[in-house]
Structure formats: C-alpha cells, structure tokens
Design an enzyme around this catalytic site. Structure first.
Site, PDB file in Angstrom:
ATOM      1  N   SER A   1       0.840  -1.192   0.000  1.00  0.00           N
ATOM      2  CA  SER A   1       0.000   0.000   0.000  1.00  0.00           C
ATOM      3  C   SER A   1       0.879   1.248   0.000  1.00  0.00           C
ATOM      4  CB  SER A   1      -0.980  -0.047   1.178  1.00  0.00           C
ATOM      5  OG  SER A   1      -2.038   0.875   1.015  1.00  0.00           O
TER       6      SER A   1
ATOM      7  N   GLU B   1      -9.068  -5.591  -4.168  1.00  0.00           N
ATOM      8  CA  GLU B   1      -8.428  -4.680  -3.217  1.00  0.00           C
ATOM      9  C   GLU B   1      -9.424  -3.865  -2.399  1.00  0.00           C
ATOM     10  OE1 GLU B   1      -5.174  -4.233  -2.643  1.00  0.00           O
ATOM     11  OE2 GLU B   1      -4.064  -4.873  -4.421  1.00  0.00           O
TER      12      GLU B   1
ATOM     13  N   HIS C   1      -7.449  -6.020   0.000  1.00  0.00           N
ATOM     14  CA  HIS C   1      -6.230  -5.264   0.265  1.00  0.00           C
ATOM     15  C   HIS C   1      -5.555  -5.757   1.540  1.00  0.00           C
ATOM     16  CE1 HIS C   1      -3.733  -1.712  -0.315  1.00  0.00           C
ATOM     17  NE2 HIS C   1      -3.919  -1.339   0.936  1.00  0.00           N
TER      18      HIS C   1
END
Length: 494
Positions: free
Chosen positions: A193, A321, A411
């Site tokens: 991320s 995600e 995610h």
C-alpha cells in the site's frame, strides 16, 4: 532473556533472542524530529557512547487510527519515532556477513502504521531463509508531508520529510548492516500500500540511487505523489485549520492539535472512491510531492527515464483490493459516475461483459481495484522493462473466507502469506474459518525469499509481448496478460 551485542558504525547495540532468531528493536537512525527539528529533514545521529539497549520496539509516528480492519486499535506513538528494527539469524557474528537484506516500509496511507506490526515480523525470513529483515518507522501525515514551503526555506523539505526519513534509514542500513550479517549490496526495499507507493517513489528519487538493488511493491506503484500546486493548497488549508501560519506557531503546536488539523484538512478535500480529490487529482492529502529537489519529476516518469535502471522488481496487486473500504450503496448510476471520474465510462460495459453475474457493487470493486492498484503496477512494470529484464508480476487471487466471503482477495490480505505469518495475531480473522492455507504461504514466502536473495523468480519475467503474471491461489500458476480487456481500457487514461 538471552541478549547479544553487536558493534557497528552506530556504536554498540544490544539485542535479544526471540523465537530462535535475533531481534534488535527500536534502534534510532536519526535525531528525534522534535523541537526545532519538527518539519525539518532528518538529522544524523552521533554514535552511541554507551551500549544501546534495542530490547523493545520504539513508538509509532503520531497518528489517528482509521478504524478499519487493519487499523482499528490505538497505538503507542511519539514524535520521537525515527527508529528501525532488525531480525537476524542466530550466529551472525560467527559466519560470513553476506546475507541478503529486506527493508520493509509499512503502509497505512502515509497516515497510520508502524514497523512493529506482528504481520511484519521478520523471524521466519531470518530463521528459515537466512535473510536479514529491517522494518522502519517514518514520519506520517502532516508531520511528514505537509507542504509548508509558503512559509520560507526553513520548511523547504516539509512536503517530503517522510521520504527523507526512509532514505536516512536506508543510509543507516548501508553503514551498519554488515555488522548484523547483512550485505549492503544486496538490499531489497519492499512495502505494501503506502509502503509500495514509497517503493515506487524511492525508485524515482535520484538521492536514493545505490541504496537498494531490488524492489518489491505489493498493491502500490509510482503514482501516489502530489503535484506542488495541490500540495501547497493542502498545506495552506492545514495551517488555517491549525490556526498557525508561522514558524513559531507551528513548532509550538501540540501534536494532538496537528493531528486534529490534519483530519479536518483531509475531510475538506477527500471524497469518493479512489480517492478522488477536489483538487483534480486521485491522490490523497499529505502524500509526498514531486517536482521538488528530492523528486525532480513524477516518479513514474523518472523510472521511465532510467532512474532505477538496474533495480530488479517484483510487483503485483490483489484481485479485490477495495472491498476493504467498501463503497456504501452502489447502483448503476453511482458506478457510471465513478467511472466518469476515472475517464473510463465506456469501459464499464467491458467489466460487465467479463463478469455477467456481478452486481454494480462488485463491478465497482473491480474498477476501483484496477484504478488504484493493478493498472499503476502494470505501468511501473512497463516502465522498468525498458531498462532491465528483471521484472516480475503477480496477482493475489486467494479469497478470504471471512464475513461470508465478502472480502474476496482484499487489500493487505497477501502480507501474512508473503511473511509466512499466518499464525500472528489478527490474521485468522482476516482469513476466515476453515483450513489454514499454509501451502500458499509456503509458496509465496519461498518466492519472496528467492527474489530477495537472488533477484530472480521461477516464473517468466514480465514483458510487453507476454505479460506473464503469477496468479497466487490454492493452485498457483502463471497466466499471460490476465484480464487483458480491462487493462486495455486504461491504456490512454492518465
């Protein structure tokens, strides 16, 4: 407690044995960024005059938890946060000091997170793979990235201090890691991320050249930086929210007031999936700024120009995600509106044709996951293939069983698989009920370890002709150009 001491350029550092590996925790790599050093570039430390007890993790950078699944609990934070942690195999002082090094940069949207999160525990890399693991803290939010340049040269690095912290940590590794058994010429930077955004940004920084030879970007690439105009608007708004617009006031303000002003500023500019900023950019507030001395151009353009020409890259994303955040109630009208914000209105029909049973909400997950993560990752890979054949792509497609499967391959789900940490706190909730998918963790952990140690992988490298992608699932396999129709939709979108 069994302790061990290492003497390096920074001085003598005491660590301890934990889980059949060595742990050195909370090592400062720069002066505390407090007092007159707030909003300044990190400053070097003098060597320790006494043995430093690296026996507990240092505090996180100041932050407000977002309340999400991966960021729900308050953390111990302090402005004095520039520390790193090292996991190493036992016996480092008795053996050749040429082990590969992994430097992990945590995610959290440049506003939350820390290197001490259990999912990032490097024990299994160190104990089982003979790899040195370094995890770092760096300044976050307004303290790391508020653009205060309108106040003069005193704040000229305020919009990139978090990146300068990362570079300072990498420089510390270059100077000191050999004493811990590591080879400074075999450093891999990695992150997920915002940690992966950082990896992409570092690849675009001339000042970071030579500090690493390999890079792993998990769910992030080189697209998340602000242009100076947007950053200055955000910075001035932050000062207005803080009710301080001079050096004296900014240095005297409490951290709590800074965090409050940071939140108010973010709320003023951010909205929608993406995030789509009211400043006309899909980058959130308090991100690093390009067209600065540190990043003279957009990182992706710098990579295209060869700034990271010799760096091997492993990059990828997860299939679903954005289920982690959710998008509220979604109908076709909302789906089309967000597609229009992304300039891919005509592409919705392609997503729908390839997913005939998908709801509008599921189509929006596919669209936003591509916009934020998969397509930027492909663009970084495309840029880097112009300069090295050593680029590999993956797609994580293992579906979480939590919440009746609503998360899918969401995610951050891949992190404990890559670190082989499925037994760490909180991972079971994220994975959901059923058998532990240890076989997939073994597969991914072995792949990450091979890349960190050798800069190669067992599947074909990424080329524009083939676009080979390792799809990680219960049965993992290489697929050429997965979801190619959707990829093509974004070809000319910037």
């Amino acid at each position: 407690m069994q302790t061990v001491s290492v003497t390096c350029a920074a001085g003598e550092i005491q660590g301890r044995v934990k889980e059949d590996a060595l742990l050195f925790a909370g090592i400062p790599y720069a002066q505390p960024p407090v007092g007159n050093l707030r909003f300044k570039a990190p400053q070097p430390l003098r060597p320790f005059s006494e043995p430093f007890p690296a026996l507990k993790f240092g505090p996180a950078a100041p932050q407000i938890p977002s309340g999400g699944m991966t960021d729900s609990a308050p953390v111990r934070w302090d402005e004095d946060c520039l520390t790193l942690n090292i996991s190493a195999p036992i016996g480092i002082q008795d053996e050749a000091r040429n082990r590969a090094v992994l430097v992990w940069i945590h995610g959290g949207g440049y506003r939350t997170g820390q290197g001490a999160i259990p999912w990032y525990n490097g024990t299994r890399f160190a104990r089982d793979q003979d790899i040195i693991v370094v995890s770092i803290n760096y300044r976050l939010g307004a303290l790391g990235f508020a653009d205060l340049t309108h106040l003069g040269d005193e704040f000229k690095t305020s919009n990139v201090n978090g990146m300068l912290d990362q570079i300072a940590a990498l420089q510390w590794v270059q100077r000191n890691i050999s004493a811990f058994g590591g080879d400074p010429s075999k450093v891999t930077i990695a992150g997920e991320s915002a940690g992966a955004f950082s990896v992409g940004a570092l690849m675009g920084c001339p000042a970071a050249k030579g500090l690493f030879t390999r890079a792993i970007a998990q769910s992030g690439a080189a697209q998340h930086t602000l242009n100076p105009e947007a950053a200055q608007t955000i910075g001035k708004t932050f000062c207005a929210q803080l009710q301080q617009d001079n050096a004296v006031g900014l240095l005297a303000a409490s951290v709590e007031d800074i965090l409050s002003a940071q939140s108010a500023t973010a709320a003023q500019f951010e909205s929608g999936a993406g995030v789509i900023s009211k400043l006309g950019t899909s980058v959130s507030t308090f991100y690093p700024v390009h067209n600065t001395e540190l990043m003279p151009e957009d990182p992706l353009q710098a990579i295209r120009s060869g700034n990271a020409a010799d760096v091997a890259v492993l990059i990828g994303s997860n299939s679903d995600e954005t289920t982690l955040w959710g998008h509220g109630d979604v109908d076709d009208t909302k789906l089309q509106r967000i597609a229009a914000e992304f300039n891919v209105t005509n592409g919705v029909s392609t997503y729908r044709a390839n997913r005939p049973d998908a709801s509008a909400a599921q189509l929006l997950v596919a669209l936003t996951s591509d916009h934020m993560f998969r397509i930027p990752g492909i663009r970084l890979a495309e840029a880097q293939t112009e300069h090295t054949p050593n680029v590999w792509m993956y797609l994580f497609d293992w579906k979480s069983r939590a919440f009746d499967g609503r998360l899918g391959a969401t995610h951050a789900l891949e992190i404990p698989f890559a670190f082989n940490n499925l037994d760490r706190a909180g991972v079971d909730i994220f994975i959901g009920p059923g058998p532990v998918p240890q076989h997939l963790a073994d597969t991914m952990h072995d792949a990450w370890s091979a890349f960190i140690k050798n800069g190669t992988l067992h599947w074909p490298s990424y080329t524009l002709a083939q676009r080979a992608t390792m799809v990680f699932d219960d049965s993992s396999a290489t697929v050429d150009d997965p979801m190619s129709e959707e990829r093509i939709i974004w070809k000319d979108v910037r």
